[in-house]
Design a protein around this motif. Structure first.
Motif, PDB file in Angstrom:
ATOM      1  N   UNK A 122      -5.587 -16.984   4.417  1.00  0.00           N
ATOM      2  CA  UNK A 122      -4.498 -17.772   4.538  1.00  0.00           C
ATOM      3  C   UNK A 122      -4.102 -17.939   2.938  1.00  0.00           C
ATOM      4  N   UNK A 123      -5.128 -17.983   2.071  1.00  0.00           N
ATOM      5  CA  UNK A 123      -5.006 -18.415   0.665  1.00  0.00           C
ATOM      6  C   UNK A 123      -4.379 -16.919   0.092  1.00  0.00           C
ATOM      7  N   UNK A 124      -4.727 -15.749   0.319  1.00  0.00           N
ATOM      8  CA  UNK A 124      -4.215 -14.599  -0.382  1.00  0.00           C
ATOM      9  C   UNK A 124      -2.628 -14.350   0.126  1.00  0.00           C
ATOM     10  N   UNK A 125      -1.874 -14.204  -1.306  1.00  0.00           N
ATOM     11  CA  UNK A 125      -0.417 -14.081  -1.116  1.00  0.00           C
ATOM     12  C   UNK A 125      -0.368 -12.854  -0.428  1.00  0.00           C
ATOM     13  N   UNK A 126       0.541 -12.785   0.583  1.00  0.00           N
ATOM     14  CA  UNK A 126       0.897 -11.897   1.565  1.00  0.00           C
ATOM     15  C   UNK A 126       1.345 -10.666   0.758  1.00  0.00           C
ATOM     16  N   UNK A 127       2.435 -11.249  -0.282  1.00  0.00           N
ATOM     17  CA  UNK A 127       3.214 -10.085  -1.139  1.00  0.00           C
ATOM     18  C   UNK A 127       2.163  -9.164  -1.875  1.00  0.00           C
ATOM     19  N   UNK A 128       0.922  -9.669  -2.327  1.00  0.00           N
ATOM     20  CA  UNK A 128       0.015  -9.171  -3.058  1.00  0.00           C
ATOM     21  C   UNK A 128      -0.532  -7.989  -2.249  1.00  0.00           C
ATOM     22  N   UNK A 129      -0.411  -8.085  -0.911  1.00  0.00           N
ATOM     23  CA  UNK A 129      -1.026  -7.142  -0.052  1.00  0.00           C
ATOM     24  C   UNK A 129      -0.389  -6.102   0.405  1.00  0.00           C
ATOM     25  N   UNK A 130       0.985  -6.210  -0.006  1.00  0.00           N
ATOM     26  CA  UNK A 130       2.066  -5.338   0.741  1.00  0.00           C
ATOM     27  C   UNK A 130       1.566  -4.058   0.185  1.00  0.00           C
ATOM     28  N   UNK A 145       4.079  -5.112  11.890  1.00  0.00           N
ATOM     29  CA  UNK A 145       3.311  -5.679  12.596  1.00  0.00           C
ATOM     30  C   UNK A 145       2.037  -6.443  11.991  1.00  0.00           C
ATOM     31  N   UNK A 146       1.634  -5.941  11.005  1.00  0.00           N
ATOM     32  CA  UNK A 146       0.348  -6.012  10.428  1.00  0.00           C
ATOM     33  C   UNK A 146       0.799  -7.433   9.430  1.00  0.00           C
ATOM     34  N   UNK A 147       1.775  -7.402   8.677  1.00  0.00           N
ATOM     35  CA  UNK A 147       2.227  -8.442   8.050  1.00  0.00           C
ATOM     36  C   UNK A 147       2.595  -9.911   8.761  1.00  0.00           C
ATOM     37  N   UNK A 148       2.950  -9.606   9.971  1.00  0.00           N
ATOM     38  CA  UNK A 148       3.122 -10.707  10.992  1.00  0.00           C
ATOM     39  C   UNK A 148       1.912 -11.187  11.270  1.00  0.00           C
ATOM     40  N   UNK A 217      10.363  -6.426   6.702  1.00  0.00           N
ATOM     41  CA  UNK A 217      11.479  -5.550   6.455  1.00  0.00           C
ATOM     42  C   UNK A 217      12.054  -5.254   5.250  1.00  0.00           C
ATOM     43  N   UNK A 218      11.670  -6.592   4.480  1.00  0.00           N
ATOM     44  CA  UNK A 218      12.141  -6.515   2.868  1.00  0.00           C
ATOM     45  C   UNK A 218      11.496  -5.077   2.180  1.00  0.00           C
ATOM     46  N   UNK A 219      10.303  -4.825   2.508  1.00  0.00           N
ATOM     47  CA  UNK A 219       8.974  -4.016   1.967  1.00  0.00           C
ATOM     48  C   UNK A 219       8.975  -2.665   2.609  1.00  0.00           C
ATOM     49  N   UNK A 220       8.927  -2.482   4.015  1.00  0.00           N
ATOM     50  CA  UNK A 220       8.797  -1.459   4.780  1.00  0.00           C
ATOM     51  C   UNK A 220      10.296  -1.004   5.440  1.00  0.00           C
ATOM     52  N   UNK A 221      11.109  -0.174   4.796  1.00  0.00           N
ATOM     53  CA  UNK A 221      12.298   0.077   5.328  1.00  0.00           C
ATOM     54  C   UNK A 221      12.442   1.373   5.910  1.00  0.00           C
ATOM     55  N   UNK A 222      11.133   1.855   6.332  1.00  0.00           N
ATOM     56  CA  UNK A 222      11.151   3.159   7.067  1.00  0.00           C
ATOM     57  C   UNK A 222      11.406   2.860   8.587  1.00  0.00           C
TER      58      UNK A 222
END
Length: 278
Positions: A122-130, A145-148, A217-222
């Motif tokens: 929960x504490x890890x910023x999701x944007x850092x894992x993108x 889906x994994x981001x969700x 959507x912002x980061x995975x646009x395929x």
């Protein structure tokens, strides 16, 4: 209790009337707030100079040019795709979160061993894992889906665990006297008693799953664009009415999902749990 109150409590028609008034208040109060928000929005928008009005387009322009304009069909198609991504992520998060919480509820050592990792996730910023998600899973549907899942998982884990551990001690003793197996206690006591807490976690995660779909959507646009890709596209083109309309549609999707699980929670628990009877 007074005679009047006792009569009202005993009269089914009085109880029905009370529930009708409460339901009306629940509908009218949000509508009043919505009217105030739209009025304030229009006032601020029309107070701006026409050349700067693109910063905050008025509500009627958002509806005419955004929802019912040329881009309207594209928005609804993109919203449908984002809803599929959010639904898939929420479903996976529900399964993983409930199983994770059940495992932790069965032994104190399991909770001590597993719960810190739920907190860390929960504490890890999701944007850092993108970037890592993109390298490992590509930049299409699976990555979104994994981001969700990552965003929606923790509320389900924490609320389910809280519900499983909050079972009445007297009921636990009753099952212990009957020498019930651990699986029987889980199936017939703990999981039913934890249902309100589980649904509370799912309601929170439902909105977070929509946020995750838009972030993805912002980061995975395929692939076919979701509503988040359209928001980013309208931002780049300075199409303010369309961008505001897309944001409102995304918000409406989160509200609809939240209301659906609220209804499902009342349907599943209202006949026996006091918190869902109102």
């Amino acid at each position: 209790m007074s005679t009047a109150h006792a009569t009202a409590a005993a009269d089914p028609s009085a109880r029905a009337a009370g529930r009708s008034r409460l339901a009306a208040k629940r509908v009218v109060a949000p509508l009043i707030v919505l009217a105030l928000v739209l009025g304030g929005w229009s006032l601020v928008s029309y107070s701006l100079a026409p050349a700067r009005r693109f910063l905050l387009p008025p509500p009627d322009q958002v509806v005419r040019q955004g929802l019912f304009g040329i881009e309207g069909p594209n928005m609804f198609d993109a919203l449908q795709r984002s809803a599929i991504v959010a639904g898939a992520g929420l479903l996976i998060a529900m399964v993983l979160g409930i199983v994770w919480a059940v495992l932790m509820s069965q032994a104190r050592w399991a909770e001590h061993a597993l719960f810190p990792y739920a907190v860390a996730l929960q504490c890890i910023p999701t944007l850092a894992l993108v970037p890592l998600i993109g390298f490992w899973f590509g930049f299409g549907f699976s990555a979104r889906v994994l981001v969700c899942v990552l965003i929606a998982l923790f509320p389900i884990v924490s609320n389910t665990l809280f519900g499983l551990k909050s079972v009445d001690a007297g009921l636990r003793e009753l099952f212990a006297l009957r020498r019930s197996s651990r699986f029987t206690v889980l199936r017939k006591l703990e999981l039913p008693a934890a249902l309100p807490a589980i649904f509370a976690g799912i309601r929170i995660s439902a909105g977070l799953a929509v946020v995750g779909a838009i972030v993805g959507d912002f980061f995975f646009k395929q692939g076919a664009p979701g509503i988040g890709i359209l928001i980013d596209t309208y931002r780049a083109r300075l199409q303010s009415p369309e961008m505001f309309a897309a944001v409102l549609l995304a918000s409406a999707l989160g509200v609809i999902v939240f209301l659906f699980f609220s209804w499902l929670s009342r349907w599943a628990t209202a006949h026996w749990h006091g918190s869902e009877r109102l």
